[in-house]
Write an enzyme that holds these catalytic residues in place. Structure first.
Site, PDB file in Angstrom:
ATOM      1  N   TYR A 158       0.836  -1.211   0.000  1.00 44.80           N
ATOM      2  CA  TYR A 158       0.000   0.000   0.000  1.00 44.80           C
ATOM      3  C   TYR A 158       0.870   1.261   0.000  1.00 44.80           C
ATOM      4  CZ  TYR A 158      -3.421   3.445   1.708  1.00 44.80           C
ATOM      5  OH  TYR A 158      -4.220   4.557   1.857  1.00 44.80           O
ATOM      6  N   LYS A 162       1.199   4.331  -2.814  1.00 46.36           N
ATOM      7  CA  LYS A 162       0.878   5.728  -2.513  1.00 46.36           C
ATOM      8  C   LYS A 162       2.117   6.632  -2.663  1.00 46.36           C
ATOM      9  CE  LYS A 162      -3.533   5.355  -1.560  1.00 46.36           C
ATOM     10  NZ  LYS A 162      -4.553   6.052  -2.376  1.00 46.36           N
TER      11      LYS A 162
HETATM   12  P1  NAP Z   1     -13.476   3.956   1.139  1.00 51.84           P
HETATM   13  O1  NAP Z   1     -14.516   4.436   2.084  1.00 51.84           O
HETATM   14  O2  NAP Z   1     -13.169   2.498   1.067  1.00 51.84           O
HETATM   15  O3  NAP Z   1     -13.813   4.498  -0.315  1.00 51.84           O
HETATM   16  C1  NAP Z   1     -13.045   4.135  -1.430  1.00 51.84           C
HETATM   17  C2  NAP Z   1     -13.973   4.011  -2.612  1.00 51.84           C
HETATM   18  O4  NAP Z   1     -13.169   3.634  -3.767  1.00 51.84           O
HETATM   19  C3  NAP Z   1     -15.012   2.899  -2.421  1.00 51.84           C
HETATM   20  O5  NAP Z   1     -16.286   3.325  -2.857  1.00 51.84           O
HETATM   21  C4  NAP Z   1     -14.469   1.779  -3.305  1.00 51.84           C
HETATM   22  O6  NAP Z   1     -15.472   0.932  -3.832  1.00 51.84           O
HETATM   23  C5  NAP Z   1     -13.826   2.569  -4.418  1.00 51.84           C
HETATM   24  N1  NAP Z   1     -12.913   1.744  -5.176  1.00 51.84           N
HETATM   25  C6  NAP Z   1     -12.085   0.755  -4.722  1.00 51.84           C
HETATM   26  N2  NAP Z   1     -11.446   0.174  -5.738  1.00 51.84           N
HETATM   27  C7  NAP Z   1     -11.864   0.790  -6.856  1.00 51.84           C
HETATM   28  C8  NAP Z   1     -11.576   0.604  -8.239  1.00 51.84           C
HETATM   29  N3  NAP Z   1     -10.723  -0.340  -8.649  1.00 51.84           N
HETATM   30  N4  NAP Z   1     -12.185   1.412  -9.140  1.00 51.84           N
HETATM   31  C9  NAP Z   1     -13.059   2.355  -8.745  1.00 51.84           C
HETATM   32  N5  NAP Z   1     -13.390   2.560  -7.456  1.00 51.84           N
HETATM   33  C10 NAP Z   1     -12.795   1.781  -6.521  1.00 51.84           C
HETATM   34  O7  NAP Z   1     -12.075   4.647   1.465  1.00 51.84           O
HETATM   35  P2  NAP Z   1     -11.641   6.115   1.940  1.00 51.84           P
HETATM   36  O8  NAP Z   1     -11.097   5.975   3.301  1.00 51.84           O
HETATM   37  O9  NAP Z   1     -12.668   7.132   1.626  1.00 51.84           O
HETATM   38  O10 NAP Z   1     -10.381   6.290   0.992  1.00 51.84           O
HETATM   39  C11 NAP Z   1     -10.318   7.185  -0.116  1.00 51.84           C
HETATM   40  C12 NAP Z   1      -8.857   7.315  -0.519  1.00 51.84           C
HETATM   41  O11 NAP Z   1      -8.118   7.859   0.572  1.00 51.84           O
HETATM   42  C13 NAP Z   1      -8.187   5.987  -0.865  1.00 51.84           C
HETATM   43  O12 NAP Z   1      -7.337   6.169  -1.990  1.00 51.84           O
HETATM   44  C14 NAP Z   1      -7.380   5.674   0.382  1.00 51.84           C
HETATM   45  O13 NAP Z   1      -6.255   4.859   0.091  1.00 51.84           O
HETATM   46  C15 NAP Z   1      -6.980   7.050   0.826  1.00 51.84           C
HETATM   47  N6  NAP Z   1      -6.615   7.166   2.242  1.00 51.84           N
HETATM   48  C16 NAP Z   1      -7.534   6.961   3.236  1.00 51.84           C
HETATM   49  C17 NAP Z   1      -7.148   7.159   4.568  1.00 51.84           C
HETATM   50  C18 NAP Z   1      -8.120   7.071   5.722  1.00 51.84           C
HETATM   51  O14 NAP Z   1      -7.724   7.342   6.857  1.00 51.84           O
HETATM   52  N7  NAP Z   1      -9.373   6.715   5.517  1.00 51.84           N
HETATM   53  C19 NAP Z   1      -5.837   7.515   4.869  1.00 51.84           C
HETATM   54  C20 NAP Z   1      -4.931   7.665   3.840  1.00 51.84           C
HETATM   55  C21 NAP Z   1      -5.327   7.501   2.525  1.00 51.84           C
HETATM   56  P3  NAP Z   1     -15.807  -0.450  -3.046  1.00 51.84           P
HETATM   57  O15 NAP Z   1     -16.417  -0.031  -1.762  1.00 51.84           O
HETATM   58  O16 NAP Z   1     -16.729  -1.166  -3.983  1.00 51.84           O
HETATM   59  O17 NAP Z   1     -14.479  -1.151  -2.871  1.00 51.84           O
END
Ligand code: NAP
Length: 255
Positions: A158, A162
């Site tokens: 991961y 990133k």
């Molecule tokens: P989330 O709630 O899991 O939302 C991510 C969304 O992306 C989900 O709707 C997911 O669909 C969709 N997705 C996954 N794989 C995909 C694909 N191949 N094509 C199109 N859509 C896809 O996550 P989040 O926490 O909001 O994260 C958003 C971004 O922030 C991500 O890139 C994550 O790595 C990054 N991030 C998050 C955190 C945190 O603390 N939450 C910290 C650092 C970075 P499904 O539900 O169907 O899989």
């Protein structure tokens, strides 16, 4: 510059069906963008588009698009152009996470991580960038991760994906800056989304969300809206002299 018939700029948000992506869709729609919601989960994308329209915004449900599949991306972007027009703003937010001891990361897990978190932004950006170049204006925001700034055990795949996205941001920013297209990255840290709660549920955080909130300098988890606010600024006209930058949204966890 091409705008929709009612004068809006078109924005694409990947992973717009959940968490941060959903908050970014709502914020950009409230700010007057015509927002295309792209997500692997077609039902989630549709729901968010309806919510945004109910609040008075313009939002298009693009249907299910897997960003790691170039053909699906091409077809999704075609639908956006057909319904709304050329894409001037892109938020590469879709991503997956993973926790695994380094020695146990399989080739399949590694490849899937790179496909979604790194090739995904490559495909979507390459597909929409010509619209921005032609318009002589564009804004790209890549959602990376604070874990790529500080490292994180059991997340080598991961974190590598990133960190790659941060390099992608810096290099592309230099290439397209003369065209008035900016490219920046927000590495969020500890944002309360379904992804974070799933990690908590699986015992992957090394403590509860509440425990970690107590260790965060601002003493709370981030809200998806915190990330959306930074994103809204980076895609504004005012942010035109900001490019190739890493704008952390992490409550002071990384400085
Ligand atoms: P989330 O709630 O899991 O939302 C991510 C969304 O992306 C989900 O709707 C997911 O669909 C969709 N997705 C996954 N794989 C995909 C694909 N191949 N094509 C199109 N859509 C896809 O996550 P989040 O926490 O909001 O994260 C958003 C971004 O922030 C991500 O890139 C994550 O790595 C990054 N991030 C998050 C955190 C945190 O603390 N939450 C910290 C650092 C970075 P499904 O539900 O169907 O899989």
């Amino acid at each position: 510059m091409h705008l929709t018939t009612d004068g809006r700029r078109v924005a694409v948000v990947t992973g717009g069906g959940s968490g941060m992506g959903r908050a970014i869709v709502h914020r950009l729609a409230a700010d007057g963008f015509a927002v295309a919601v792209m997500d692997l989960d077609a039902a989630a994308a549709a729901k968010v588009a309806v919510e945004a329209r109910e609040k008075g915004g313009e939002a298009l449900d693009v249907g299910g698009v897997d960003v790691s599949d170039r053909a699906q991306v091409r077809e999704g972007v075609r639908r956006v152009r057909e319904s709304l027009g050329p894409v001037l703003v892109l938020v590469n937010n879709a991503g997956i996470t993973g926790f695994r001891e380094f020695s146990a990361i399989t080739d399949e897990k590694w490849d899937r991580m790179m496909a979604v978190n790194l090739a995904g932004p490559f495909y979507v950006t390459q597909t929409v960038l010509p619209d921005m170049i032609e318009a002589g204006w564009g804004r790209i925001v890549n959602i990376s991760s604070s874990s790529a700034q500080g490292g994180q055990p059991f997340m080598v795949h991961y974190v590598t994906s990133k960190a790659g996205l941060i390099g992608f941001t810096k290099a592309l920013a230099l290439e397209v800056a003369p065209k008035d297209v900016t490219v920046n990255t927000i590495p969020p840290g500890f944002i309360d989304t379904p992804m974070l709660r799933e990690s908590e549920r699986r015992g992957m955080l090394g403590g509860t969300v509440d425990h970690h909130a107590g260790l965060t300098p601002v003493r709370r988890p981030g809200r998806p809206e915190d990330v959306a606010a930074a994103c809204a600024f980076l895609v504004s006209d005012e942010a035109g002299y900001i490019t190739g930058q890493i704008i952390g949204v992490n409550g002071g966890r990384n400085t």
